[in-house]
Scaffold this active site. Structure first.
Site, PDB file in Angstrom:
ATOM      1  N   CYS A   1      -0.651  15.670 -23.201  1.00 41.39           N
ATOM      2  CA  CYS A   1      -1.768  16.421 -23.808  1.00 41.39           C
ATOM      3  C   CYS A   1      -1.692  17.923 -23.555  1.00 41.39           C
ATOM      4  O   CYS A   1      -2.488  18.684 -24.117  1.00 41.39           O
ATOM      5  CB  CYS A   1      -3.106  15.876 -23.314  1.00 41.39           C
ATOM      6  SG  CYS A   1      -3.493  16.339 -21.609  1.00 41.39           S
TER       7      CYS A   1
ATOM      8  N   GLN B   1       0.844  -1.204   0.000  1.00 36.47           N
ATOM      9  CA  GLN B   1       0.000   0.000   0.000  1.00 36.47           C
ATOM     10  C   GLN B   1       0.874   1.247   0.000  1.00 36.47           C
ATOM     11  O   GLN B   1       0.365   2.353  -0.118  1.00 36.47           O
ATOM     12  CB  GLN B   1      -0.886   0.019   1.250  1.00 36.47           C
ATOM     13  CG  GLN B   1      -1.846  -1.136   1.361  1.00 36.47           C
ATOM     14  CD  GLN B   1      -2.430  -1.228   2.758  1.00 36.47           C
ATOM     15  OE1 GLN B   1      -3.466  -0.643   3.050  1.00 36.47           O
ATOM     16  NE2 GLN B   1      -1.767  -1.956   3.639  1.00 36.47           N
ATOM     17  N   ASN B   2       2.192   1.033   0.152  1.00 38.27           N
ATOM     18  CA  ASN B   2       3.097   2.176   0.282  1.00 38.27           C
ATOM     19  C   ASN B   2       3.388   2.798  -1.075  1.00 38.27           C
ATOM     20  O   ASN B   2       3.550   2.100  -2.073  1.00 38.27           O
ATOM     21  CB  ASN B   2       4.398   1.750   0.945  1.00 38.27           C
ATOM     22  CG  ASN B   2       4.170   1.240   2.353  1.00 38.27           C
ATOM     23  OD1 ASN B   2       3.104   1.478   2.928  1.00 38.27           O
ATOM     24  ND2 ASN B   2       5.132   0.540   2.910  1.00 38.27           N
TER      25      ASN B   2
ATOM     26  N   SER C   1      -2.460  -1.088   9.419  1.00 37.94           N
ATOM     27  CA  SER C   1      -3.455  -0.993  10.492  1.00 37.94           C
ATOM     28  C   SER C   1      -4.740  -1.743  10.176  1.00 37.94           C
ATOM     29  O   SER C   1      -5.592  -1.903  11.042  1.00 37.94           O
ATOM     30  CB  SER C   1      -3.775   0.475  10.762  1.00 37.94           C
ATOM     31  OG  SER C   1      -4.326   1.069   9.595  1.00 37.94           O
TER      32      SER C   1
ATOM     33  N   HIS D   1      -1.549   1.318  -4.279  1.00 41.20           N
ATOM     34  CA  HIS D   1      -1.951   2.719  -4.061  1.00 41.20           C
ATOM     35  C   HIS D   1      -1.106   3.697  -4.869  1.00 41.20           C
ATOM     36  O   HIS D   1      -1.086   4.890  -4.555  1.00 41.20           O
ATOM     37  CB  HIS D   1      -1.884   3.061  -2.569  1.00 41.20           C
ATOM     38  CG  HIS D   1      -2.979   2.424  -1.755  1.00 41.20           C
ATOM     39  ND1 HIS D   1      -2.981   2.385  -0.375  1.00 41.20           N
ATOM     40  CD2 HIS D   1      -4.115   1.793  -2.140  1.00 41.20           C
ATOM     41  CE1 HIS D   1      -4.064   1.759   0.051  1.00 41.20           C
ATOM     42  NE2 HIS D   1      -4.768   1.388  -0.997  1.00 41.20           N
TER      43      HIS D   1
ATOM     44  N   ALA E   1       9.339  -3.814  12.854  1.00 43.51           N
ATOM     45  CA  ALA E   1       9.497  -4.564  11.608  1.00 43.51           C
ATOM     46  C   ALA E   1      10.944  -4.962  11.352  1.00 43.51           C
ATOM     47  O   ALA E   1      11.205  -6.052  10.833  1.00 43.51           O
ATOM     48  CB  ALA E   1       8.963  -3.728  10.442  1.00 43.51           C
TER      49      ALA E   1
ATOM     50  N   CYS F   1      -1.685  12.502 -15.518  1.00 41.38           N
ATOM     51  CA  CYS F   1      -2.522  13.627 -15.927  1.00 41.38           C
ATOM     52  C   CYS F   1      -3.974  13.276 -15.638  1.00 41.38           C
ATOM     53  O   CYS F   1      -4.455  12.216 -16.063  1.00 41.38           O
ATOM     54  CB  CYS F   1      -2.331  13.887 -17.420  1.00 41.38           C
ATOM     55  SG  CYS F   1      -3.454  15.149 -18.056  1.00 41.38           S
TER      56      CYS F   1
ATOM     57  N   GLY G   1       2.919  -4.443   8.989  1.00 39.86           N
ATOM     58  CA  GLY G   1       2.927  -2.999   9.219  1.00 39.86           C
ATOM     59  C   GLY G   1       1.763  -2.242   8.616  1.00 39.86           C
ATOM     60  O   GLY G   1       1.934  -1.147   8.102  1.00 39.86           O
TER      61      GLY G   1
END
Ligand code: OAD
Length: 234
Positions: free
Chosen positions: A137, A89-90, A175, A107, A217, A115, A173
């Site tokens: 563009c 997700q980092n 939540s 993510h 970690a 753009c 790591g």
């Protein structure tokens, strides 16, 4: 039979590299209003503020180094005889700089730009300007290539497929407060995977894991990897 390990990482794996998490005390969402900096509406209201936020995070990231947990996952990829799929997700690039090939950035990535008009993508400069034209563009609607609240995470077909064939699912790591990632443990368990959480403390989804290791970690991830490589033939 070779076992497929699927790993999900969150901000906690990069915390000891000096990158802030989101929801710990003093975390990014204590300091910033996520509606203002992590939504398409926020960009429309105040593009300069949004770019300032991500420019600062990009600078932090460029000044940070991968830690022992990132490096341990690269060791696992190199030495495990089966597949290792890493979903993160980092938006930092510490898995890549730690030596992991092909991490799935669900993510998006701080080091990429896109753009909002034509969906073109390119490498982000260190400092993005809110009024810089898109190289594809020409529209002045550039943004970081990051998935914001209300947007669909990337690579979901590949992720669900990996979870369905996982033999081991590890969550490191995170939540467990943001979906769909928070549902991955249940999905993998339903498909028959052994599940393990590695975190500083029990997450919101801790009950969905069969095993857990709690601690920083940089300690628990290298230990877990060493045990896997020693005890479980891939
Ligand atoms: P959070 O900030 O929500 O959670 C960080 C987790 O890391 C917590 O469970 C901490 O206990 C744990 N943690 C902190 N320090 C640690 C350490 N040294 N070792 C191990 N664990 C540690 O971050 P995420 O779960 O990654 O999305 O957040 C998920 C998403 O929410 C992010 O990708 C971001 C955010 O809004 C977007 O920006 C789209």
């Amino acid at each position: 039979m070779e076992k497929h390990i699927v790993i999900l990482t969150g901000a906690g794996i990069s915390a000891e590299s000096g990158l802030g998490t989101f929801r710990d005390v003093g975390g990014l969402w204590d300091q910033y209003d996520l509606e203002e900096v992590a939504t398409p509406d926020g960009l429309a209201r105040n593009p300069a503020l949004v770019h300032d936020f991500y420019n600062a995070r990009r600078a932090n990231c460029l000044g940070a180094a991968p830690n022992a947990a990132h490096v341990a996952l690269s060791r696992l990829q190199a030495e495990w005889s089966g597949n290792v799929t890493l979903i993160t997700q980092n938006v930092d690039d510490l898995h890549e700089r730690g030596g992991f090939d092909d991490a799935i950035h669900m993510h998006g990535q701080l080091m990429r730009a896109k753009c909002a008009s034509c969906d073109g993508r390119w490498d982000a400069p260190k400092v993005m300007q809110h009024d810089a034209p898109c190289p594809h563009c020409g529209a002045k609607t550039t943004r970081p290539d990051i998935v914001w609240f209300g947007e669909m995470p990337y690579h979901m077909d590949a992720i669900w497929a990996a979870l369905d064939e996982a033999d081991i699912f590890a969550s490191i790591g995170t939540s467990g407060q943001v979906y769909p990632a928070a549902a991955f443990a249940q999905q993998a368990a339903a498909a028959g995977a052994a599940t393990i959480e590695l975190n500083l403390e029990p997450s919101d989804t801790a009950r969905h894991f069969q095993q857990a290791r709690y601690g920083p970690a940089t300690e628990i991830v290298p230990n877990w990897v060493a045990e896997l490589l020693e005890q479980t033939p891939g």
